[in-house]
Motif scaffolding. Structure first.
Motif, PDB file in Angstrom:
ATOM      1  N   ASP A  36       1.040  -0.968   0.062  1.00  0.00           N
ATOM      2  CA  ASP A  36       0.117  -0.076   0.092  1.00  0.00           C
ATOM      3  C   ASP A  36       0.947   1.082  -0.337  1.00  0.00           C
ATOM      4  N   GLY A  37       1.737   1.267   0.976  1.00  0.00           N
ATOM      5  CA  GLY A  37       2.870   2.113   1.251  1.00  0.00           C
ATOM      6  C   GLY A  37       2.197   3.612   1.620  1.00  0.00           C
ATOM      7  N   THR A  38       0.353   3.270   2.243  1.00  0.00           N
ATOM      8  CA  THR A  38       0.147   4.885   2.432  1.00  0.00           C
ATOM      9  C   THR A  38       0.663   5.216   4.165  1.00  0.00           C
ATOM     10  N   THR A  52       8.855  -3.296   0.517  1.00  0.00           N
ATOM     11  CA  THR A  52       8.541  -3.016  -0.479  1.00  0.00           C
ATOM     12  C   THR A  52       8.482  -4.686  -1.473  1.00  0.00           C
ATOM     13  N   GLN A  80       7.958  -3.897  -7.784  1.00  0.00           N
ATOM     14  CA  GLN A  80       6.710  -2.983  -8.239  1.00  0.00           C
ATOM     15  C   GLN A  80       7.848  -2.086  -9.227  1.00  0.00           C
ATOM     16  N   LYS A 138       9.208   0.896 -10.652  1.00  0.00           N
ATOM     17  CA  LYS A 138       9.764   2.811 -10.189  1.00  0.00           C
ATOM     18  C   LYS A 138       9.178   3.957  -9.152  1.00  0.00           C
ATOM     19  N   GLU A 139       7.724   4.351  -9.745  1.00  0.00           N
ATOM     20  CA  GLU A 139       7.120   4.906  -9.353  1.00  0.00           C
ATOM     21  C   GLU A 139       6.460   4.750  -7.701  1.00  0.00           C
ATOM     22  N   LYS A 140       6.592   3.479  -7.932  1.00  0.00           N
ATOM     23  CA  LYS A 140       5.273   2.802  -6.813  1.00  0.00           C
ATOM     24  C   LYS A 140       6.511   2.896  -5.206  1.00  0.00           C
ATOM     25  N   VAL A 141       7.597   2.263  -5.593  1.00  0.00           N
ATOM     26  CA  VAL A 141       9.022   1.694  -4.913  1.00  0.00           C
ATOM     27  C   VAL A 141       8.966   3.238  -4.365  1.00  0.00           C
ATOM     28  N   SER A 192       7.229   6.088  -4.580  1.00  0.00           N
ATOM     29  CA  SER A 192       6.096   6.550  -3.132  1.00  0.00           C
ATOM     30  C   SER A 192       6.257   6.016  -1.855  1.00  0.00           C
ATOM     31  N   ALA A 193       6.477   4.960  -1.757  1.00  0.00           N
ATOM     32  CA  ALA A 193       6.534   4.270  -0.673  1.00  0.00           C
ATOM     33  C   ALA A 193       7.555   4.398   0.399  1.00  0.00           C
ATOM     34  N   GLN A 221       6.597   7.927   1.414  1.00  0.00           N
ATOM     35  CA  GLN A 221       5.913   7.604   2.982  1.00  0.00           C
ATOM     36  C   GLN A 221       6.345   6.941   3.598  1.00  0.00           C
TER      37      GLN A 221
END
Length: 82
Positions: free
Chosen positions: A2-4, A27, A30, A32-35, A37-38, A41
């Motif tokens: 989720d990374g939220t 992590t 996933q 690059k952008e998702k990692v 972002s996580a 956060q």
């Protein structure tokens, strides 16, 4: 992954009930952008939530660790495809 902030706080609040006082966020392989972002956060959430487990750092998983091992990540994705 989720990374939220909400997901991280939920983990921090619930781990002590299992006897865990600190942990590393992890992590998944996933994009690059998702990692990124996580990781951002996780950085913002590092430390201890009120009455919760302490977030010590992060465990990174992914093909970016070694170009020679990229195929292993691809195979894992194929075998655990949901």
């Amino acid at each position: 992954m989720d990374g939220t902030e909400e997901a991280i706080r939920t983990i921090q609040e619930n781990l002590p009930a299992e006897g865990t006082t600190s942990f590393l966020a992890a992590t998944m392989t996933q994009g690059k952008e998702k990692v990124i972002s996580a990781l951002q956060q996780i950085n913002l959430s590092s430390g201890t939530a009120a009455g919760g487990a302490e977030l010590l750092g992060v465990h990174l998983e992914g093909p970016f660790i070694s170009r020679k091992k990229q195929e292993l990540s691809l195979l894992r994705k194929l075998f655990f495809l949901v």
